[in-house]
Enzyme design. Structure first.
Site, short mmCIF file in Angstrom:
data_model
loop_
_atom_site.label_atom_id
_atom_site.label_comp_id
_atom_site.label_asym_id
_atom_site.label_seq_id
_atom_site.Cartn_x
_atom_site.Cartn_y
_atom_site.Cartn_z
N ILE A 130 0.74 -1.50 0.02
CA ILE A 130 -0.01 -0.06 0.20
C ILE A 130 1.10 1.52 0.07
O ILE A 130 0.60 1.98 -0.38
CB ILE A 130 -1.02 0.04 0.87
N ASN A 132 5.10 2.95 -0.59
CA ASN A 132 6.86 2.11 -0.96
C ASN A 132 6.87 3.49 -0.30
O ASN A 132 7.35 4.62 -1.09
CB ASN A 132 7.02 1.83 -1.84
N THR A 137 8.79 -1.09 2.92
CA THR A 137 8.01 -1.14 2.38
C THR A 137 6.30 -1.39 2.92
O THR A 137 6.77 -1.71 4.39
CB THR A 137 7.68 -1.69 1.39
N ASP A 247 9.88 14.73 9.24
CA ASP A 247 9.58 14.49 7.82
C ASP A 247 8.41 14.56 7.75
O ASP A 247 7.40 14.55 7.06
CB ASP A 247 9.60 13.42 7.31
#
Ligand code: ATP
Length: 658
Positions: A130, A132, A137, A247
């Site tokens: 779903i 990456n 992943t 982030d």
């Protein structure tokens, strides 16, 4: 056999997922003003070739140089936007977007996970990939023991499979963040973590979400408000722990439009607010060494090691790896010999073989020299009076109290070689790094995340995504200077004790003009509009500061008579004010997430909502009209009641006025 480091019972009574539906009901929508970058974004286009068919027309933007307008996408034809649910493998019909290639990649990812961590296969049915990312992943899984249940009753999980080269400290820190802070206030929680040898996987609650690309141009103001409020709620929660997420970007803030749900994910780069204790060249060395182990697919910086070293509180639970690094760091922390003691030949030898002889009294001298060196950084003037000292003679450097002699020299001067290396984290995704990160300010705070939230807000308000797209930090800083002007950056650099050299001056742009100009780019880039402003000889003046035609000038203090933007206004003034505060250049003056939530952009709307609710409780205008009509009828029936009704009406009117 898998070695399970942490596995809580997956018996959490979470909500059973429902069969996913698409978020927005509109097929094959054509956006005249669809998103896009300031520049042509081939990477962006390449990244999602299966999901979006983008038709880019090479429309020249206003202004000759088109410094930041470049190639504007004029039309995007999209398939029906949908949540990335992985629903296909759960018995739902496959969508046309699921190509063979995607299926192969999904299968590859599943096989990889099941081979590397066999325990996952024992506990879960893994359905599809779903997400990456750079470090992992993410796959969709359901519990095996629930396989007998109908699809709608099986709980879904997002299984984040870390790439084997991910540093254990990074994984541990991410895990700590999720266990400490997750599960509330839009912050992702964790059910369990499975490890087998070098591979680790987190099992998190799954949230079906829409792609930012699909909704950022479609939201109305209340929805934008909701989105931003929820993002700030998540940040406020994270910042309460003195943790910087580092982030924050649209793909890490999941949003389910239909269910109005939000989730902040990916704490892989998160760390505690800097403690200024660890800033040495040694740290940089070990960080560099750690960095070499990681191969990045995408340009996100990997500063896990550095982050670990800078976050002393987090170190407590990190085990031997950090201790090992600290030892390494201590050993390489030895100061260089003072320049007076270094014979040129010896220095040359040191530079060649990296040897670094240290004696106790030299350590002392070095420590004494530090304040001088810091001062030197701030005083670039030379005895000759010129701004830069171009003297190549090292001995003169020493005589000049250790001033810098790097300028116009092909090598770093001795004095600079002696300086302690400034060690500032630049972890994060390009385009979302604030000025303090770009200027390598070491004492970064949670303001880093607030800037990133501001960039997201700017993308939404201007309908430009990604908004900043620079190939390196210098250009990223130049982009910021282009918008906020050189003065703001210079002042901030001074406040942060950094020195910045800019080749040209630039006045700030007006954020409202910028947002509306980009939001309605098809209107303002229209050839007819240009023609109407051209002089008889077919020329049109261009603003030297913003590179736009004069009628589209974006400058804060524009000297031109520009096209009125009022007809295109979309946001209340408070939105621009909030945007300005989120994107405050100086991190010390930047609004915090907590303060932002009290900003009128949110509170004024809340008040309006409250009034509306009160009105609803006391009777909507429609209800009131109906009531008045009934009253009228009653009045007609009895003159006695007339007085009562009039009094009632007056009372109601007075109440409404209040
Ligand atoms: N709990 C979740 N529910 C649904 N999808 C998720 C969840 N967590 C992550 N994802 C999906 O997986 C993607 C990658 O996850 P994540 O950001 O944690 O990995 P990463 O390797 O650190 O990625 P990046 O380098 O892009 O930050 C997300 O953008 C999101 O689409």
């Amino acid at each position: 056999m898998a070695d399970r480091v942490l596995c809580q019972e997956l018996a959490t009574t979470g909500n059973h997922y429902r069969r996913p539906k698409t978020g927005v009901a509109s097929a094959n929508v054509v956006y005249a003003n669809g998103g896009g970058s300031w520049r042509a974004a081939p990477r962006q286009a390449q990244r999602q070739p299966r999901q979006t068919v983008q038709q880019y027309a090479n429309t020249p933007a206003t202004g000759t140089a088109g410094r930041h307008v470049g190639r504007a996408p004029t039309a995007i034809v999209e398939e029906q936007p949908r949540e990335s649910t992985g629903a296909e493998v759960m018995g739902l019909p496959a969508t046309p977007r699921t190509t063979k290639q995607a299926r192969n990649k999904s299968e590859e990812a599943i096989n990889d996970l099941l081979t590397r961590i066999p325990d996952v296969g024992k506990l879960f049915d893994v359905h599809s990939r779903i997400g990456n990312g750079t470090f992992s992943t993410v796959l969709l899984g359901t519990l095996r023991r629930e396989s007998h249940l109908p699809d709608s009753l099986r709980r879904k999980f997002a299984i984040k499979h870390h790439i084997p080269t991910s540093h254990p400290d990074r994984i541990m820190k991410e895990l700590q963040c999720m266990t400490k802070m997750g599960g509330v206030e839009n912050v992702v929680g964790i059910h369990c973590c499975l490890r087998c040898d070098a591979s680790a996987a987190f099992v998190m609650p799954y949230m079906a979400h829409d792609r930012f690309h699909d909704f950022y141009t479609r939201m109305d103001v209340p929805e934008i408000r909701l989105y931003m409020r929820n993002l700030l709620v998540a940040l406020r929660h994270v910042h309460k722990f003195d943790v910087i997420h580092r982030d924050v970007k649209p793909s890490n803030f999941l949003y389910n439009r239909r269910r109005r749900e939000f989730l902040l994910v990916d704490f892989g780069l998160a760390h505690h607010v800097n403690l200024p204790a660890v800033r040495s060249s040694g740290a940089a060395t070990s960080f560099a060494a750690a960095n070499n182990n990681n191969n990045s697919k995408r340009p996100r910086e990997r500063e896990t090691m550095e982050a670990v070293q800078q976050s002393a509180p987090a170190d407590a639970g990190l085990g031997g790896a950090v201790k090992r690094m600290r030892l390494h760091e201590e050993s390489s922390k030895m100061p260089l010999k003072p320049v007076n003691d270094i014979a040129p030949s010896e220095l040359q030898q040191q530079l060649v073989d990296g040897s670094n002889p240290v004696q106790p009294q030299q350590v002392q001298q070095q420590q004494q020299q530090q304040p001088q060196l810091a001062q030197m950084d701030q005083t670039p003037s030379t005895p000759s009076g010129s701004k830069y000292n171009t003297n190549r003679n090292a001995s003169t450097a020493v005589a000049n109290n250790g001033k810098c002699f790097c300028f116009a020299n092909p090598s770093v001067c001795l004095n600079c070689l002696m300086k302690k290396e400034v060690h500032a984290s630049r972890a994060g995704t390009p385009g979302y790094r604030p000025p303090e990160v770009l200027m390598k300010y070491p004492d970064q705070t949670t303001a880093v995340d607030v800037w990133a939230a501001g960039v997201i807000f700017l993308s939404i308000m201007s309908s430009v995504y990604p908004f900043f797209k620079a190939p390196n930090d210098f250009i990223a800083l130049a982009e910021i200077v282009t918008i906020f002007g050189d003065q703001a950056i210079r002042k901030t650099a001074l406040a942060l004790d950094r020195m910045i050299t800019l080749s040209q001056r630039s006045r700030p742009l007006n954020l409202r003009k910028l947002c509306l100009r980009f939001r309605h780019r098809s209107v303002f880039s229209d050839a007819k509009l240009l023609k109407s402003h051209e002089s008889v000889d077919g020329k049109c003046e261009v603003c030297r500061n913003c590179d736009q035609y004069f009628f589209n000038c974006l400058c804060e203090d524009s000297e031109y008579l520009t096209e009125s933007l009022d007809a295109y206004e979309f946001f209340p003034p408070s939105a621009y004010d909030l945007l300005q505060r989120l994107l405050e250049i100086n991190p010390h003056n930047r609004i915090t997430a907590e303060e932002a939530l009290k900003h009128p952009f949110f509170t004024a709307a809340e008040e309006a909502e409250q009034t509306e609710q009160d009105q609803l409780a006391n009777g909507t205008p429609r209800k009131m009209r109906r009531q008045r009509y009934q009253n009228h009828k009653t009045v007609a029936a009895s003159p006695e009641q007339l007085k009562q009704q009039v009094a009632l009406d007056l009372q109601q009117a007075a109440f409404n006025k209040l």
